[in-house]
Design a protein around this motif. Structure first.
Motif, short mmCIF file in Angstrom:
data_model
loop_
_atom_site.label_atom_id
_atom_site.label_comp_id
_atom_site.label_asym_id
_atom_site.label_seq_id
_atom_site.Cartn_x
_atom_site.Cartn_y
_atom_site.Cartn_z
N LEU A 195 0.83 -1.21 0.00
CA LEU A 195 0.00 0.00 0.00
C LEU A 195 0.86 1.26 0.00
CD1 LEU A 195 -2.79 -0.95 2.56
CD2 LEU A 195 -2.95 -0.91 0.08
N VAL A 196 1.92 1.25 0.79
CA VAL A 196 2.81 2.42 0.86
C VAL A 196 3.48 2.65 -0.49
CG1 VAL A 196 4.93 3.35 1.88
CG2 VAL A 196 3.19 2.31 3.35
N ALA A 197 4.01 1.58 -1.09
CA ALA A 197 4.68 1.72 -2.38
C ALA A 197 3.73 2.26 -3.44
CB ALA A 197 5.24 0.37 -2.82
N SER A 198 2.49 1.76 -3.44
CA SER A 198 1.50 2.21 -4.41
C SER A 198 1.14 3.68 -4.18
CB SER A 198 0.25 1.34 -4.33
OG SER A 198 -0.75 1.80 -5.20
N ALA A 252 0.83 14.56 3.49
CA ALA A 252 1.14 15.29 4.72
C ALA A 252 2.50 14.88 5.26
CB ALA A 252 0.06 15.01 5.77
N ALA A 253 2.83 13.60 5.16
CA ALA A 253 4.13 13.12 5.65
C ALA A 253 5.26 13.70 4.82
CB ALA A 253 4.17 11.60 5.61
N ASP A 254 5.07 13.80 3.50
CA ASP A 254 6.12 14.33 2.62
C ASP A 254 6.28 15.84 2.79
OD1 ASP A 254 6.63 11.85 1.66
OD2 ASP A 254 5.50 12.09 -0.21
N SER A 306 9.93 7.98 6.27
CA SER A 306 10.39 6.91 5.40
C SER A 306 9.23 5.97 5.08
CB SER A 306 11.51 6.12 6.09
OG SER A 306 10.98 5.41 7.21
N ASN A 307 9.44 5.07 4.14
CA ASN A 307 8.40 4.09 3.82
C ASN A 307 8.06 3.23 5.02
OD1 ASN A 307 8.30 5.05 1.24
ND2 ASN A 307 9.01 3.19 0.24
N THR A 308 9.08 2.86 5.79
CA THR A 308 8.84 2.03 6.98
C THR A 308 8.02 2.79 8.01
OG1 THR A 308 10.89 0.81 6.64
CG2 THR A 308 9.93 0.74 8.85
N GLU A 309 8.33 4.07 8.22
CA GLU A 309 7.57 4.87 9.18
C GLU A 309 6.13 5.05 8.70
OE1 GLU A 309 10.97 7.74 11.20
OE2 GLU A 309 10.29 8.16 9.16
N LEU A 310 5.95 5.27 7.39
CA LEU A 310 4.59 5.38 6.86
C LEU A 310 3.83 4.08 7.05
CD1 LEU A 310 4.76 7.37 3.50
CD2 LEU A 310 3.20 7.79 5.42
#
Length: 329
Positions: A122-125, A141-143, A150-154
């Motif tokens: 889901l994060v990658a998509s 919002a995170a960006d 990071s992807n892991t944090e998201l």
């Protein structure tokens, strides 16, 4: 730590953070779950609830968890958060394993692995194509923050929003239905409009919040409990039993009685202070709409068994009912 405890403390999200770290992780969630955004979701939530109610129409005997309380949050996740429907069955089964505090470490590990694999997709998509849904809002919002996640944090943030939000909403819907259907006098006060459904929900959350305890908390500094003098050292493990707080006889008169006219229905069901749940407004709207529309559609509905016979989860985290046999007519 291993097993179910590791699943809850091994992620880096707003639940398991403190101070500046917590503020940075919480900010994108709060930005994606503003009251304006939640109110914009209301027509879609109403549509979801009506669809689920229509599916109940041909049945007299139903399980109000599997047939009603569970499908509504699942559909909200699919339509509003942006979780593809094909992922939902596997995701839900794996997520349920993270709340089962009787499960073996191996079983919890398998559940955790399955959940993280789907969330990584889901994060990658969402990173590639952020859409107009809650996941897209969270990514944007995170960006946009001073320290992009990071992807892991998201992924860990999504895990908190989707898993905790679904489980709690399912139990909140089911428990409020149980409280009202098993207390005709209280039901009458709400259905007549003398007491709002929001107030009835607050009382239900006080008496039986959907989360009993969150493992684990840790003392960030040495302190003393002002009530009993107990000492806690920095880093010491603490398990706070949120469900017990709502039954405190020093705070609430006759605390184990369901009373929608109670003067004080405030509780710790949505947390407290900096960690108050940023999804509280969304969960409240879902539960109020779901229970209101159910009682309007089925005014003569009743429980098929006594409340004390209802099965509870195999968990010291979840606090609700595994199954609620009901009769619609």
């Amino acid at each position: 730590m291993d097993g179910v405890i590791a699943a809850w403390i091994g992620t880096h999200n707003a639940l398991n953070s403190y101070g500046d770290d917590h503020r940075q992780l919480r900010a994108p969630i709060a930005a994606a779950l503003t009251r304006r955004r939640v109110e914009a979701m209301v027509p879609e939530i109403e549509s979801i609830v009506q669809d689920v109610l229509d599916g109940l129409g041909a049945h007299e005997d139903v399980d109000l968890v599997q047939s009603y309380a569970l499908p509504i949050p699942h559909e909200v996740i699919t339509r509003l958060l942006g979780v593809p429907s094909e992922h939902l069955p596997a995701f839900s089964a794996a997520a349920a394993g993270l709340f089962d505090t009787t499960a073996s470490a191996e079983a919890v590990g398998r559940s955790m692995g399955a959940v993280l694999a789907i969330l990584d997709q889901l994060v990658a998509s969402a990173r590639d194509r952020p859409e107009d849904n809650l996941i897209g809002d969270l990514v944007r919002a995170a960006d946009a923050s001073e320290s992009p996640l990071s992807n892991t944090e998201l992924r860990d943030q999504l895990m908190l929003i989707i898993i905790a939000g679904t489980e709690t909403t399912v139990h909140a819907i089911g428990t409020l239905l149980v409280h009202l259907l098993s207390h005709p006098d209280q039901h009458a006060l709400v259905s007549s409009g003398q007491v709002s459904m929001d107030v009835a929900l607050a009382e239900s959350l006080r008496l039986k919040p959907p989360i009993a305890a969150v493992p684990l908390r840790f003392a960030v500094r040495q302190f003393e409990d002002s009530r009993n003098g107990e000492q806690f050292g920095e880093g010491e493990i603490i398990l706070i039993h949120l469900a017990a707080a709502g039954l405190d006889p020093e705070r609430y008169a006759d605390p184990e009685r369901f009373d929608v006219q109670r003067a004080d229905t405030r509780s710790l069901a949505f947390g407290y202070g900096p960690h108050v749940c940023p999804g509280a407004a969304l969960a409240t709207r879902e539960v109020v709409i779901a229970v209101t529309r159910f009682l309007e559609r089925f005014p003569d509905a009743r429980l098929a068994v006594a409340p004390e016979q209802l099965q509870e989860p195999s968990s010291f985290i979840s606090n609700g009912y595994r199954s609620i046999p009901g009769r619609l007519a």
